[in-house]
Design an enzyme around this catalytic site. Structure first.
Site, mmCIF file in Angstrom:
data_model
loop_
_atom_site.group_PDB
_atom_site.id
_atom_site.type_symbol
_atom_site.label_atom_id
_atom_site.label_comp_id
_atom_site.label_asym_id
_atom_site.label_seq_id
_atom_site.Cartn_x
_atom_site.Cartn_y
_atom_site.Cartn_z
ATOM 1 N N GLY A 166 33.840 12.336 -28.630
ATOM 2 C CA GLY A 166 33.659 13.755 -28.903
ATOM 3 C C GLY A 166 32.625 13.949 -29.998
ATOM 4 N N GLN B 213 28.198 17.978 -36.786
ATOM 5 C CA GLN B 213 27.871 16.563 -36.975
ATOM 6 C C GLN B 213 26.399 16.254 -36.728
ATOM 7 O OE1 GLN B 213 31.420 15.283 -34.421
ATOM 8 N NE2 GLN B 213 31.230 13.612 -35.874
ATOM 9 N N CYS C 49 35.819 8.470 -36.929
ATOM 10 C CA CYS C 49 34.903 9.589 -36.736
ATOM 11 C C CYS C 49 33.481 9.078 -36.901
ATOM 12 C CB CYS C 49 35.211 10.651 -37.785
ATOM 13 S SG CYS C 49 34.097 12.052 -37.757
ATOM 14 N N LEU C 50 32.585 9.549 -36.055
ATOM 15 C CA LEU C 50 31.180 9.131 -36.159
ATOM 16 C C LEU C 50 30.570 9.566 -37.493
ATOM 17 C CD1 LEU C 50 29.977 10.081 -32.547
ATOM 18 C CD2 LEU C 50 30.571 7.804 -33.407
ATOM 19 N N HIS D 139 40.573 17.214 -33.331
ATOM 20 C CA HIS D 139 39.629 16.578 -34.257
ATOM 21 C C HIS D 139 38.276 17.318 -34.250
ATOM 22 C CE1 HIS D 139 37.807 12.693 -36.000
ATOM 23 N NE2 HIS D 139 36.748 13.422 -35.685
ATOM 24 N N GLU D 140 37.780 17.643 -33.050
ATOM 25 C CA GLU D 140 36.468 18.300 -32.955
ATOM 26 C C GLU D 140 36.518 19.750 -33.436
ATOM 27 O OE1 GLU D 140 34.113 16.318 -32.633
ATOM 28 O OE2 GLU D 140 35.302 14.658 -31.836
ATOM 29 N N HIS E 200 36.229 19.895 -37.058
ATOM 30 C CA HIS E 200 34.834 19.804 -37.519
ATOM 31 C C HIS E 200 34.198 21.186 -37.596
ATOM 32 C CE1 HIS E 200 33.803 15.610 -37.955
ATOM 33 N NE2 HIS E 200 34.229 15.282 -36.750
HETATM 34 ZN ZN LIG Z 1 34.713 13.399 -36.076
#
Ligand SMILES: [Zn+2]
Length: 176
Positions: free
Chosen positions: A47, A52, A94-95, A136-137, A140
């Site tokens: 995701g 991000q 997480c990225l 999670h997204e 963000h």
């Molecule tokens: Zn993340």
């Protein structure tokens, strides 16, 4: 030219800002969606939210089976959690949070409402990994990270470790 976008990492301020609702799905936005998809697959991740990649727009992309045959990119615009129930604990990463993962407790089932890239309303009932990914997204888009769901002791240990890592990186850059 690669379509892959730069992924911003903690503690970049853009990750702490609330993304703005989308009012108009134009060609520029379609391009951003495509590039977010490519960035997510290249990472690879399941995701990615617009914050991000440095864009404060309420868009997220996901594919909880990115390595399976046949990618299936899903897009949600202006997503909202309209219902959540149950509890699930999952080791999240997480990225945008380098080199760290931790157990996070979330709803095990959520109903999410939003729009797809063709302005069609979508209602999703998600469980398991998809439920975790969407929460999670959407976090963000509200300027939140999974780090906010863990204990403050763990979080400060990570911050200290990250500072050391970043300092090392900076020192080696200045030596070059
Ligand atoms: Zn993340």
């Amino acid at each position: 030219m690669s379509n892959v976008l730069k992924i911003y990492t903690f503690p970049e301020p853009v990750l702490r800002k609330k993304a703005e609702p989308i009012e108009n799905i134009d060609s520029e936005l379609q391009e951003l969606i495509d590039r977010m998809g490519e960035t997510m697959y290249a990472a690879p991740g399941v995701g990615l939210a617009a914050n991000q990649v440095g864009e404060l727009k309420r868009i997220l992309v996901y594919d909880v089976n990115p390595l399976g045959d046949g990618r299936n990119l899903s897009v949600l615009i202006n997503p909202e959690i309209i219902h959540g129930e149950g509890e699930i604990v999952h080791d999240e990463a997480c990225l945008s949070v380098i080199d760290f993962s931790a157990d996070v407790t979330r709803y095990s089932m959520v109903k999410v409402r939003g729009y797809d890239r063709h302005e069609k309303p979508v209602d999703i009932e998600a469980e398991g990994l998809l439920a975790i990914c969407l929460q999670h997204e959407i976090d963000h888009l509200n300027g939140k990270l999974f780090l906010d769901h863990i204990g403050s002791l763990k979080r400060s240990l990570y911050k200290r470790r990250l500072q050391k890592m970043l300092k090392k990186q900076k020192d080696s850059e200045t030596r070059e």
